[in-house]
Design an enzyme around this catalytic site. Structure first.
Site, PDB file in Angstrom:
ATOM      1  NE  ARG A   8      -4.139  -2.094   1.528  1.00 25.29           N
ATOM      2  CZ  ARG A   8      -5.176  -2.508   2.246  1.00 25.29           C
ATOM      3  NH1 ARG A   8      -5.300  -2.121   3.505  1.00 25.29           N
ATOM      4  NH2 ARG A   8      -6.083  -3.292   1.721  1.00 25.29           N
TER       5      ARG A   8
ATOM      6  CE1 TYR B 203      -2.397   0.685  -8.087  1.00 27.37           C
ATOM      7  CE2 TYR B 203      -2.331  -0.763  -9.992  1.00 27.37           C
ATOM      8  CZ  TYR B 203      -1.833   0.306  -9.299  1.00 27.37           C
ATOM      9  OH  TYR B 203      -0.771   0.996  -9.806  1.00 27.37           O
ATOM     10  CD  GLU B 204      -1.626  -3.809  -3.476  1.00 22.91           C
ATOM     11  OE1 GLU B 204      -1.861  -4.129  -2.294  1.00 22.91           O
ATOM     12  OE2 GLU B 204      -1.099  -4.583  -4.296  1.00 22.91           O
ATOM     13  N   GLY B 205      -6.833  -2.293  -2.720  1.00 17.32           N
ATOM     14  CA  GLY B 205      -7.910  -1.826  -1.847  1.00 17.32           C
ATOM     15  C   GLY B 205      -8.331  -0.422  -2.236  1.00 17.32           C
TER      16      GLY B 205
ATOM     17  CD  GLN C 185      -6.160   1.245   1.310  1.00 17.92           C
ATOM     18  OE1 GLN C 185      -5.525   1.271   2.366  1.00 17.92           O
ATOM     19  NE2 GLN C 185      -6.079   0.250   0.449  1.00 17.92           N
TER      20      GLN C 185
END
Lengths: 600, 600
Positions: free
Chosen positions: A297, A441-443, A448
């Site tokens: 992240r 992406y990556e949440g 988040q």
């Protein structure tokens, strides 16, 4: 076409003057003898040279050309492969890998600084080596000695690249419902079958082999997130010495047509009884993955910072050059047919916003990379634990806030160019398209925000938050009598207190209805982001004042820092008010409408 | 792939229930006998059918295929030409053109409603017929009888299309510095030379001829905006009966590669001693153009509304269908492996934001189209003048605010889709790309904001603003005892007053330094936009309450209106606070940094 220029002076300001990296490394046993300020600066220079001269020129051509898929084979844009060879030759892939695995044993934080330059120069390219980090770290931390011996050497040199294969078409944020299967083979390996999508750098022509780290379910595994295991699945099978053998049952089914990062192949990867190897304990795959969630992240937060920096560089050059209208307060360039647009307050507002997000974001990302160093290499358990708390709290803030503000900066970049901003050749619209994925992406930003407010803040009863607001409080106390920065310290003190009060308010509400957390989370994330950057900007202003007081000759540089800090407090920070008011509005206005009555 | 569905019920709500279009037309001599509610509804149905079935299916294919340029010839995407033929056959081009010019003599406001549907279904396509309006109106209002006789008939049927050729590479917002030249020919015509860029629909294969309206300078014309004249320059020369003759010296030099609206050709048009005809008085070209500035800008405001509506439709369908995670307040769809994402407050927040901007934007655009009708057809000078004031004030608000909020809505559309939003096939990222231009052309957001605060508000000593705040004040007074809508009326009353106070504050400051106007303008525009939409949402809530009180059976529809109004007031309107605080910050933080010290 914007040519990237690494902002070395500003990087050095953050590294050496704001965050004292040399001192930071001196406290970490792994680095205290081998990382000096000079070494750091040498790496910065080398990375800047590579990024400015090799990667930046491929940024627009890579976007235009994109990747090509032909019957499972992916060809990257012209020049990408050659640049990757140079990157390997320069030793960048092994920079932050421990020496026992064949790396250079340098700090992860140095890798982060390099990744900012790579990412700003050419994000799509940077994802090819970038994705390898996750695979390397997964094997490094969870692999058997044999797995490490087979896979790490060539991943570390960059001869092979790696991927993370998580997402399936129906399962993105919700990995608990993935369907890929792993059936045990007689030889202790597994037959992996399933379709993974959105696999960045999943197939390409830049490396001899690709090592996929794949989430799949064992037969009879429990439902949900507690029934997912992790597997190493190489594109080509390899022998015990790491020699490439026959092709495994892994195939790129297609690549996505998408909004941006065209130079990076976003792949559908089909596993058809592919030979895979369990890594880590059965059914604990997600836990193994989460070990690196923070670093991944932070990597995405860098993309936001990159968008702010890149669009700022492009817009600033244009704003000084482009002539349009006369300043409302009188002609500024009488020798020209119109004034350069940087005289107009609205243009300056956009440029300063980009600048404040780029430089503030840099400070935040580098600060996080320090905490990440400590989590990995801190001498005492206490240090490591404390750093892990701060890192856990600040990571979703940095990821969501810097990618959203990066998107905003990119938008300003287009806007400063006027109609020309919409035209591809100027490169500004590409930044908007490329950086949009960073909010997904990556949440996503929303995920988040939930992670921040739900898991990090409320689930720890505010403990992590207190750790950080105490740091701000100490800073405020140390500077409260500093007349030079009074205009910054006072509002910062108020907001730092309000952060806690706001949290308590939401906590109370969420006891009535847990959905209140979801209703407040995104605005809470923005509030937290603006306050965090306010702290860093106040801190930068204090350092700049100190340097001036000490008689530095770089008067313009330090004054620009102070001016930008003032701008941030007067023109950006007021945004917190609306977020507080919106949180005040609570859950009800969001839930009152039945799903069937949104449209008629 | 999102299939457009015209929101007919909501359109009818605005037309018939909120703004009483039938009554509005009954007061205009030109329309009182020929525009009934039934006729309006018939046109809506016909336009919806065409837009849903002909245009919407070409939206994504047009984006993917784009336009092709080959040696000056432009080919539009497959199907565009055929759709245009149908559009002509259905008589849409002549809808709002007066009967004496071969049109159907229907109100411009009806044209606006149709343009919303066309634009939401396929903005890139809609620009081909859309650009003709400017040419038609220019000739209609400023042409000689002969010019009208030659050019109008085929423009009105749609056999020919028109363009507006203003921008040059170095001159966008600042038309005063254009360089294109017009040299008098012996026969009374002019030889036009120069390069124009960003000419939407400047060249294509859809019509027999293209009539360019071109800004150029006569020999010895005064410098700046007072030395610009307007010319008719046809692609093919035509005889006095409107028959197409030989090719004129007009050539499309290239088409732009750009962020979006790929289906529309954005042309470089080279005029090389092209035969042109002066239209309107010498050196008064910009004044002639400005006559239609409001209508062109309302046309662009429609693009913002379209982006909100289109992205809302796509996101809503996905949010009801896509499964991910469980609701924090407990499982909502136990029969499924996860809950549909519309249960999550953050997703609802994005959907409701889109909905509030789409429906609120629709109300604003249709309201403006009413005032535009009155400006053109109002019975008394007083009515026309009053309508012109309101229109002049609200147009830059609608253009800037609705295009920026349209961009925001489009962003939410991508975000609701998560990673899938970034993928082209879902169509959500296309809306982001297509609608970005709306914040740039017809005057950027920053230019609109200056027009609003500088020209419309401060230069009239607040007279135009007072005309509008009085309307809001009357509405507030009429509803202040209405307990049902107290939560809306009270904050609206406060903000309506604050609008004036804020204006006075800025006016005082600007007397010290005119740059204060530039510093405040964009935030002032946002403030004005949020308050204007608050008025319209409160008004819609009042109407909905009345319908419910009157016993309407459409309980769900009216309740949804009231719920969305509440959402707007609780979750969107608080944004005004930050804009006020930022305005409070004034000019100084923007000007303190020397242009040379923005980066080191």
């Amino acid at each position: 076409m914007p040519q990237y220029k690494a902002p070395l002076r500003d990087m050095q300001f953050v590294l050496h003057e704001l965050l004292n990296f040399e001192e930071h490394y001196s406290k970490l046993p792994a680095f205290k003898d081998n990382v000096s300020r000079e070494l750091l600066d040498q790496y910065l220079e080398a990375a800047a040279d590579f990024c400015e001269n090799e990667l930046s020129p491929l940024n627009q051509t890579g976007d235009r050309e994109g990747c090509k898929w032909d019957d499972g084979v992916v060809t990257t844009p012209a020049g990408f492969k050659e640049a990757y060879q140079k990157y390997i030759e320069l030793g960048f892939p092994s920079l932050a890998v421990p020496e026992q695995h064949g790396g250079q044993g340098l700090p992860g934080s140095l890798g982060t600084v390099v990744s900012e330059m790579v990412g700003t120069a050419n994000w799509a390219w940077g994802m090819y080596p970038g994705l390898s980090h996750g695979a390397i770290r997964t094997i490094e931390h969870h692999g058997t000695d044999q797995q490490k011996a087979i896979y790490l050497p060539k991943l570390v040199t960059g001869e092979w690249t790696g991927t993370m294969c998580l997402t399936e078409s129906h399962a993105g944020s919700d990995l608990g419902i993935i369907r890929s299967k792993a059936e045990p083979n007689a030889d202790g390996s597994y037959a992996i079958s399933g379709e993974k999508i959105f696999i960045s750098a999943g197939e390409h022509d830049m490396a001899e082999n690709i090592i996929h780290i794949v989430l799949a379910r064992l037969p009879g595994a429990p439902k949900g997130t507690k029934g997912i295991s992790l597997f190493i699945v190489p594109k080509f099978n390899v022998d015990a010495d790491g020699n490439v053998l026959d092709r495994n049952g892994v195939r790129c089914g297609s690549i996505e047509h998408k909004m941006g990062i065209h130079g990076n192949a976003t792949c559908v990867i089909n596993f058809d009884n592919a030979k895979g190897y369990l890594i880590g304990p059965e059914n604990r795959g997600l836990n193994c993955m989460f070990t690196f969630m923070n670093t991944a992240r932070i990597g995405t937060a860098v993309q936001g910072l990159s968008a702010s920096e890149g669009s700022f560089q492009g817009a600033l050059a244009y704003a000084k050059d482009r002539l349009a209208m006369r300043s409302l307060s009188g002609i500024k360039a009488p020798e020209k047919e119109a004034d350069p647009i940087i005289v107009h307050p609205a243009v300056r507002n956009m440029l300063l916003t980009q600048k404040a997000f780029a430089e503030g974001g840099r400070a935040l990302v580098y600060l996080l990379s320090q905490y990440a160093d400590i989590v990995e290499q801190g001498e005492t358990e206490e240090e490591r634990k404390f750093a892990d708390n701060i890192l856990s709290l600040l990571t979703p803030i940095a990821k969501a806030f810097l990618t959203e503000t990066g998107s905003e900066s990119a938008k300003h970049g287009v806007q400063v160019f006027g109609g020309h901003g919409f035209i591809s050749e100027h490169g500004m619209e590409q930044i908007v398209r490329d950086t949009r994925i960073a909010c997904l992406y990556e949440g996503t930003t929303e995920i988040q925000a939930l992670d921040l407010l739900g898991r990090k803040v409320l689930q720890t009863q505010g403990a992590m938050l207190k750790d950080f607001t105490k740091i701000i409080h100490k800073f405020v106390e140390a500077n409260k009598d500093n007349a030079d920065v009074k205009a910054l310290i006072e509002p910062l003190a108020v907001l730092n207190k309000e952060w806690g009060d706001l949290t308590v308010k939401i906590a109370m509400r969420s006891m009535q209805n847990p959905d209140e957390v979801g209703a407040a989370a995104v605005d809470y994330m923005y509030f937290s982001g603006y306050v965090t950057l306010a702290y860093l900007w106040a801190h930068m202003a204090v350092v700049a004042k100190q340097q001036l007081a000490a008689g530095s000759s770089e008067v313009d540089f330090y004054n620009a820092k102070i001016t930008t800090a003032n701008f941030y407090f007067k023109k950006i920070l007021p945004r917190v008010r609306s977020h507080v008011d919106v949180i005040e509005g609570g859950l009800e206005p969001l839930m009152a409408l039945d799903a069937e009555h949104f449209a008629f």
